[in-house]
Enzyme design. Sequence first.
Site, PDB file in Angstrom:
ATOM      1  N   HIS A 154      -8.233  -5.663  -2.871  1.00  0.00           N
ATOM      2  CA  HIS A 154      -7.768  -4.314  -2.589  1.00  0.00           C
ATOM      3  C   HIS A 154      -6.558  -3.967  -3.429  1.00  0.00           C
ATOM      4  O   HIS A 154      -6.440  -2.878  -3.978  1.00  0.00           O
ATOM      5  CB  HIS A 154      -7.453  -4.170  -1.096  1.00  0.00           C
ATOM      6  CG  HIS A 154      -7.459  -2.750  -0.639  1.00  0.00           C
ATOM      7  ND1 HIS A 154      -6.313  -2.042  -0.422  1.00  0.00           N
ATOM      8  CD2 HIS A 154      -8.482  -1.896  -0.403  1.00  0.00           C
ATOM      9  CE1 HIS A 154      -6.638  -0.812  -0.044  1.00  0.00           C
ATOM     10  NE2 HIS A 154      -7.942  -0.690  -0.034  1.00  0.00           N
TER      11      HIS A 154
ATOM     12  N   HIS B   9      -9.643   4.904  -4.751  1.00  0.00           N
ATOM     13  CA  HIS B   9      -9.388   5.822  -3.638  1.00  0.00           C
ATOM     14  C   HIS B   9      -9.316   7.249  -4.156  1.00  0.00           C
ATOM     15  O   HIS B   9      -9.256   7.479  -5.354  1.00  0.00           O
ATOM     16  CB  HIS B   9      -8.063   5.463  -2.952  1.00  0.00           C
ATOM     17  CG  HIS B   9      -8.098   4.103  -2.337  1.00  0.00           C
ATOM     18  ND1 HIS B   9      -7.841   2.984  -3.057  1.00  0.00           N
ATOM     19  CD2 HIS B   9      -8.426   3.698  -1.094  1.00  0.00           C
ATOM     20  CE1 HIS B   9      -7.986   1.915  -2.268  1.00  0.00           C
ATOM     21  NE2 HIS B   9      -8.350   2.319  -1.077  1.00  0.00           N
TER      22      HIS B   9
ATOM     23  N   HIS C 173     -15.562   0.512  -0.786  1.00  0.00           N
ATOM     24  CA  HIS C 173     -15.234  -0.222   0.430  1.00  0.00           C
ATOM     25  C   HIS C 173     -16.478  -0.790   1.105  1.00  0.00           C
ATOM     26  O   HIS C 173     -16.425  -1.828   1.754  1.00  0.00           O
ATOM     27  CB  HIS C 173     -14.412   0.658   1.375  1.00  0.00           C
ATOM     28  CG  HIS C 173     -13.032   0.949   0.852  1.00  0.00           C
ATOM     29  ND1 HIS C 173     -12.769   1.995   0.007  1.00  0.00           N
ATOM     30  CD2 HIS C 173     -11.853   0.275   1.013  1.00  0.00           C
ATOM     31  CE1 HIS C 173     -11.469   1.976  -0.309  1.00  0.00           C
ATOM     32  NE2 HIS C 173     -10.894   0.946   0.284  1.00  0.00           N
TER      33      HIS C 173
ATOM     34  N   HIS D 209      -8.900   7.940   8.257  1.00  0.00           N
ATOM     35  CA  HIS D 209      -8.754   6.694   7.511  1.00  0.00           C
ATOM     36  C   HIS D 209      -7.283   6.393   7.221  1.00  0.00           C
ATOM     37  O   HIS D 209      -6.762   5.334   7.531  1.00  0.00           O
ATOM     38  CB  HIS D 209      -9.554   6.767   6.201  1.00  0.00           C
ATOM     39  CG  HIS D 209      -9.098   5.745   5.217  1.00  0.00           C
ATOM     40  ND1 HIS D 209      -8.324   6.050   4.130  1.00  0.00           N
ATOM     41  CD2 HIS D 209      -9.251   4.407   5.197  1.00  0.00           C
ATOM     42  CE1 HIS D 209      -8.037   4.934   3.480  1.00  0.00           C
ATOM     43  NE2 HIS D 209      -8.594   3.922   4.102  1.00  0.00           N
TER      44      HIS D 209
ATOM     45  N   HIS E  88      -4.257   3.557   8.838  1.00  0.00           N
ATOM     46  CA  HIS E  88      -3.422   2.672   8.018  1.00  0.00           C
ATOM     47  C   HIS E  88      -1.945   2.838   8.367  1.00  0.00           C
ATOM     48  O   HIS E  88      -1.218   1.874   8.589  1.00  0.00           O
ATOM     49  CB  HIS E  88      -3.590   3.013   6.532  1.00  0.00           C
ATOM     50  CG  HIS E  88      -4.753   2.336   5.871  1.00  0.00           C
ATOM     51  ND1 HIS E  88      -4.682   1.056   5.380  1.00  0.00           N
ATOM     52  CD2 HIS E  88      -6.016   2.764   5.618  1.00  0.00           C
ATOM     53  CE1 HIS E  88      -5.857   0.724   4.836  1.00  0.00           C
ATOM     54  NE2 HIS E  88      -6.691   1.751   4.965  1.00  0.00           N
TER      55      HIS E  88
ATOM     56  N   PHE F 123      -1.312  -0.189   0.502  1.00  0.00           N
ATOM     57  CA  PHE F 123      -2.570  -0.643  -0.077  1.00  0.00           C
ATOM     58  C   PHE F 123      -2.555  -2.057  -0.636  1.00  0.00           C
ATOM     59  O   PHE F 123      -3.527  -2.773  -0.563  1.00  0.00           O
ATOM     60  CB  PHE F 123      -3.020   0.324  -1.159  1.00  0.00           C
ATOM     61  CG  PHE F 123      -3.696   1.518  -0.583  1.00  0.00           C
ATOM     62  CD1 PHE F 123      -3.831   1.660   0.781  1.00  0.00           C
ATOM     63  CD2 PHE F 123      -4.224   2.502  -1.400  1.00  0.00           C
ATOM     64  CE1 PHE F 123      -4.455   2.759   1.328  1.00  0.00           C
ATOM     65  CE2 PHE F 123      -4.853   3.598  -0.865  1.00  0.00           C
ATOM     66  CZ  PHE F 123      -4.971   3.741   0.498  1.00  0.00           C
TER      67      PHE F 123
ATOM     68  N   HIS G 119     -12.105  -0.513   8.401  1.00  0.00           N
ATOM     69  CA  HIS G 119     -13.020  -0.009   7.386  1.00  0.00           C
ATOM     70  C   HIS G 119     -14.480  -0.125   7.805  1.00  0.00           C
ATOM     71  O   HIS G 119     -15.342   0.563   7.272  1.00  0.00           O
ATOM     72  CB  HIS G 119     -12.754  -0.644   6.020  1.00  0.00           C
ATOM     73  CG  HIS G 119     -11.797   0.194   5.226  1.00  0.00           C
ATOM     74  ND1 HIS G 119     -12.208   1.260   4.451  1.00  0.00           N
ATOM     75  CD2 HIS G 119     -10.447   0.158   5.157  1.00  0.00           C
ATOM     76  CE1 HIS G 119     -11.145   1.840   3.928  1.00  0.00           C
ATOM     77  NE2 HIS G 119     -10.062   1.199   4.330  1.00  0.00           N
TER      78      HIS G 119
HETATM   79 CU1  C2O Z   1      -8.862   1.012   0.295  1.00  0.00          CU
HETATM   80 CU2  C2O Z   1      -8.307   1.953   3.713  1.00  0.00          CU
HETATM   81  O1  C2O Z   1      -8.137   1.629   1.956  1.00  0.00           O
END
Ligand code: C2O
Length: 556
Positions: free
Chosen positions: A165, A186, A195, A300, A304, A321, A334
Amino acid sequence: MASLLPCTSTTTPRPLFPKPSHFIAEAKCTPRLRVSCQSQNNSQNVEGKVDRRNVLFGLGAGLSAANLVSTQAPASANPVQPPVLDKCGVATNLNTGEQLDINCCPPVTDRIIDYRLPPVFQMKVRPSAHRVSPEYIFKYNMAIDRMKRLPKDDPRSFMQQANIHCAYCNGAYDQPGQGNLDLQVHNSWLFFPFHRWYLYFYERILGKLIGDPTFALPFWNWDNPKGMTIPPMFVDPKAAIYDPKRNQANLPPAVIDLGSTGNTDPLQVVNADVFDFMGQPYREGTAVNPGPGSSERGSHTAVHVWVGDPREKSGENLGNFYSAGRDPLFYCHHGNVDRMWTLWQYFLPSNKVPEKRITDPDFLNAAFVFYDENAQLVRVTVKDCLDNLRMGYDYERIDLPWLDYRARIIRTSSTAPLASTLFPLKLEGVVRFQVPKTKKGKADELLVLENITVDATKFLKFDVFVNDEDDNASELDKAAYAGTYAQVPHKAEKKTGTSTIRLKLTDLYDDMDIGDDDTIVVTLVPRHQGPGVTIGGIKIIEAPPKAAAAAAAPSS
Ligand code: C2O
């Protein structure tokens, strides 16, 4: 034994890829989904007695024009190529802009094979993380524990997997053949495919480590009231899947705030988030971050940020990230993000969405590289990950309480100033103004916010509401939530980024008594502000005709 079958792949001599350079930056995710819950104030959600309005999630209603992405005529370019591993460079902490002192680069190998999906003999079923059995938890922890014990330089080891990632998101790779142009997965239509493949191999590695080819990752069912806390199995300090770097205030029973708003009706939010679901086109040569889809920038990102630990310098682990993959909860989160994609593709009513498939070859042929469960480097393409069943996994069926949610909005008259008298606007507090419609009444329209200029290194977010007349910005439930602009901090070549967002209005009109008004009242509510957001202009345009748009996309 399906998953242990050797992947039938073809060996190709190495040079599939051009060469890249190194170093990069940018990541970002943006949010916009909002599932949420008023939960912070009302208890019930977690136990299931919830006002259904609190539930939702981004896919619900506004499906409408669906993503413009699928409807855009392909530009003549090429698909994004996978990175060249031996050109992997220094990654950047996107939250601070500083170079990372850790090496995110994977081991290099000169043998790459084109991945072919193995035949599926038995479907893996990913379970809701809140509903798993003690046996499952035991197995899952055993698998993660074994992953942590692999030698550091094994590409399947825990940190190497987490670093995938970091490398793809924090500027370690350049786009092959494109000079110093960063490669970023992203903020574009690559978000879901990348992902999906990432989790796919992660899951197969775990399965292989415990000799169980049916092992399936759990998903965090944050779109259902029963799943709106961190799943309990992740908060046992003795478990391999535990991570101490999380926001302690948000451990169970804290209920997730999918909209990062605290009190806005989550169902509304979710409903509004289905427009522009996939994100913008990203091709070879495209600058990073062309634009995230609603789900990416919505729930999403909210998750995070909500889980990341404020005691850490940069929101580690989940809130940054480069470190997100170090928290096993990342893959569970995810899982649900991926599930949303599946739901959007196959389960949401299609009457308003004539074409969800993206047929642009630059999307279908975009490629990534991953190490598979046998530590073999494989090249995968987007077109091979569009059908989760073909990939051998499915999701446990769970109610979708947000699916039929409709807001009810009361229209009131307004004395707010016209937008043209305020823009360009520096957003410093709640602002409310009128924007002229293209036609009276329930027209098929989009609200366009143009040239939004922000400091890319800050977490920024504002929400957009329609026809709210209440002076108290925290009581926006009577207004229609139209969408959110948000960005997770990221390193960008230029410190400021400019973007445009389009929000679907048509479905909101159904929920309002729009009459034959020729303006609507728009309210912008800043939720998190860095040094400021400037919005160049705002206008309402007619939505592109659906049939014409669908026809413009080549079919495949
Ligand atoms: Cu690649 Cu939730 O991030």
